[in-house]
Design an enzyme around this catalytic site. Structure first.
Site, PDB file in Angstrom:
ATOM      1  N   HIS A 118      -7.239  -4.656   9.999  1.00 51.02           N
ATOM      2  CA  HIS A 118      -7.331  -4.438   8.567  1.00 51.02           C
ATOM      3  C   HIS A 118      -5.530  -4.633   7.897  1.00 51.02           C
ATOM      4  CE1 HIS A 118      -5.244  -0.240  10.103  1.00 51.02           C
ATOM      5  NE2 HIS A 118      -3.758  -1.371   8.817  1.00 51.02           N
ATOM      6  N   ASP A 175       1.012  -1.096   0.161  1.00 48.22           N
ATOM      7  CA  ASP A 175       0.350  -0.181  -0.161  1.00 48.22           C
ATOM      8  C   ASP A 175       0.552   1.245   0.018  1.00 48.22           C
ATOM      9  OD1 ASP A 175       0.696  -0.717   2.302  1.00 48.22           O
ATOM     10  OD2 ASP A 175      -1.034  -0.917   3.179  1.00 48.22           O
ATOM     11  N   GLU A 186      -9.914  -1.956   5.061  1.00 45.70           N
ATOM     12  CA  GLU A 186     -10.350  -1.280   6.177  1.00 45.70           C
ATOM     13  C   GLU A 186     -11.670  -2.766   5.676  1.00 45.70           C
ATOM     14  OE1 GLU A 186      -8.840   0.000   8.155  1.00 45.70           O
ATOM     15  OE2 GLU A 186      -7.775   2.352   7.365  1.00 45.70           O
ATOM     16  N   ASP A 205      -7.991  -2.242  13.678  1.00 43.34           N
ATOM     17  CA  ASP A 205      -9.149  -2.345  13.217  1.00 43.34           C
ATOM     18  C   ASP A 205      -9.391  -3.663  12.667  1.00 43.34           C
ATOM     19  OD1 ASP A 205      -8.207  -1.331  11.323  1.00 43.34           O
ATOM     20  OD2 ASP A 205      -9.593   0.205  10.331  1.00 43.34           O
TER      21      ASP A 205
END
Ligand code: F6R
Length: 237
Positions: free
Chosen positions: A139, A68, A144, A137
């Protein structure tokens, strides 16, 4: 099959992960490595750099594709993931990788950039090993939580918890980019082997839920349960 290795320190986690990456590259020097950024793999990269300097491993024939990149940061920005990879791994090696790739976060046409990145991964024949961290979270990459797993490389709005977690690397939370481009679940799950490193008590609950809870796009890392060869290396400290 998912193997969960609990080790006793960040250092042991890093050495274990580096050994596993080295095994893959020694068996197949032209391996394609899917690489991650963030705090979790820093020690792994340090260990790989040490092994390469000692002549125990070479990346001269290996190729890499990163997960990413932040939108709007080019590779010269010290918080870009290209810069991270250059400083933590690529530019520290005596002999560089045959090729490295990080998605471009400043492309004029991000749709085209996403397609180009998926084509690049396909042209490389997919990855032999994908290294991952996990976000607070759940990810992986910057996939996400949402209503569905997205398979392709895509642009994503970062979750507020991700912006908060990553603010530690920026002068202020306001400077954290709100969007990023990430490899999708197709690219990640296409890896022959997946290696996830995580450390710290704060990661324990999300990691256990991902590994032992239901598979749901609300907790993106849970999709790893569908992959046949996943190793999680976790240290509580
Ligand atoms: C980074 C990435 C992210 C991180 C995750 C954990 O390329 O893909 O999913 O792995 O945010 O980050 P750290 O390791 O900093 O806790």
């Amino acid at each position: 099959m998912l193997q969960f290795l609990k080790v006793s320190s960040y250092e042991e986690m890093s050495k274990t992960a580096a050994e596993k990456i080295a095994e893959v590259v020694k068996a197949k020097p032209e391996s394609v490595l899917g690489l991650a950024t963030g705090s979790s793999p820093v020690g792994t990269y340090d260990e790989l750099v040490r092994m390469e300097a000692a002549g125990e491993i070479s990346f001269a024939k290996a190729r890499s594709v990163n997960l990413d990149e932040y939108l709007g940061l080019d590779g010269t920005h010290d918080q870009s993931y290209r810069y991270f990879m250059d400083t933590h791994l690529f530019k520290r090696l005596k002999t560089p990788f045959a090729s490295t790739a990080v998605p471009c976060g400043t492309a004029a046409d991000m749709g085209a950039e996403c397609k180009r990145y998926d084509q690049l991964i396909a042209d490389l024949g997919g990855t032999d090993l994908q290294l991952l961290g996990i976000g607070p979270d759940g990810h992986i990459g910057f996939n996400e939580p949402g209503d569905a797993f997205i398979l392709e490389t895509h642009v994503v709005d970062l979750d507020p918890s991700t912006i908060e977690a990553n603010a530690r690397f920026f002068a202020s939370q306001a400077e954290v980019p709100r969007r990023a481009v990430t490899m999708g679940m197709g690219g990640i799950l296409g890896a022959k082997k997946i290696l996830l490193v995580a450390s710290g008590k704060a990661k324990e609950d999300v990691l256990k839920e991902a590994v032992f809870g239901p598979v749901t796009p609300r907790l993106p890392a849970s999709i790893l349960q569908n992959h046949p060869d996943v190793t999680v290396v976790y240290s509580a400290t």
